[in-house]
Design an enzyme around this catalytic site. Structure first.
Site: not given
Length: 317
Positions: A52-54
């Site tokens: 889910v990072y960026c």
């Protein structure tokens, strides 16, 4: 950079990890490349990301750099899953295994070295969630499995379940917030991790940036606390109690002739059960400052003083 075993597993990791949460947003690909090269040249091996990072951009950038810039075999690649793009928790076997496959596709990898449950999902039976870890290890899509942001009882329950039957993937890591400004995990989570044999991977070991001392006289323009997105993330650590701890770190740093950043990192790095603090830098210059902590071992009297000033345990009844 020195290495440590991750918990009681055989996996060796550098005792400082590189976080990539800002890659693709605050950190552009060229800057990410400079960070990864500097980290690898310093002997760093553990690189941490999440699906889910960026919105997956972090994994995409990391995958590109692994193909074009650094030796993938020299790194320990860790990622996480269990949070949907809309922010909902999802520990179902269906979501987790699909998320792992998507992570591997984004990074163009056949496997990661460490796959962690990003959060505990109370709506899914824990045995179902953990079965996804077993499948991921058995299929070769990850070499090791761990958890992140679990409470002490959740970590203990997961670790005990995995140990209850031969062939299940052991929980070798526990990733959670830990710093001089956040020591409450020492009451239950650290003892649970030590008992389970899970190595601690502290995130935000610099107290969300506050322990660097940059907020001592106010909130600088352009800092995280000045923005809308991260302001609420940083501001809880700008109270008087935290300020007192920061001043003690600054005093220790001045006496040792090093930066407050190095003092704060060295303190958490050498706490019981810690394998590697995860440092997320926006720039290569910030990462370079963090790498300098490798040469610092805090004298016993300074460590004891910092332990005392940051002790947030309630007084005896």
């Amino acid at each position: 950079m020195k290495e440590r075993h991750l918990g009681r597993s055989g996996l060796l990791v550098s005792r400082l990890g590189l976080g990539t949460m800002t890659w693709g947003e605050d950190t552009e690909p060229d800057e990410a490349a400079a960070q990864l090269v500097a980290f690898a040249e310093a002997g760093g091996t553990l690189v941490d990301t999440a699906d889910v990072y960026c919105d997956g951009r972090s994994e995409q950038i990391l995958g590109h750099l692994l193909r074009e810039l650094v030796d993938r075999d020299g790194l320990v690649v860790a990622t996480k899953a269990a949070i949907r793009p809309d922010g909902r928790y999802d520990g179902s076997r269906r979501h987790l295994l699909r998320a792992l496959d998507a992570s591997l596709d984004r990074m163009d990898l056949e496997h990661v070295d460490l796959w962690q449950l990003h959060v505990y999902d109370p709506a899914t039976p824990l045995e179902e969630t953990l079965s996804a870890l077993d499948e991921a290890v058995a299929s070769g899509r990850t070499r090791y499995a761990g958890v992140s942001n679990f409470a002490g009882w959740q970590l203990a329950k997961a670790a005990a379940w995995q140990k209850a039957w031969p062939g299940r993937a052991p929980v070798v890591s526990a990733q959670l917030e830990y710093s001089l400004l956040r020591r409450d995990i020492e009451r239950e989570i650290v003892p649970a991790a030590l008992d389970a044999g899970a190595g601690l991977l502290p995130w935000s070991p610099l107290g969300r940036g506050v322990l660097t001392g940059k907020y001592r006289t106010g909130i600088p323009a352009g800092s995280r606390a000045a923005g809308d997105q991260y302001g609420e993330f940083v501001r809880p650590y700008l109270d008087e109690e935290c300020a007192r701890i920061v001043e003690s770190v600054v005093t220790a740093a001045e006496g040792l002739g090093v930066s407050p950043l190095s003092v704060a990192l060295a303190w958490v790095r050498d706490r019981p059960g810690v394998a590697a603090p995860i440092v997320g830098a926006r720039t290569a210059a910030q990462l370079s400052a963090a790498l300098e902590s490798e040469d610092l071992t805090l004298p016993g009297e300074i460590r004891a003083a910092l332990d005392d000033v940051s002790d947030m345990s309630p007084p005896p009844a």
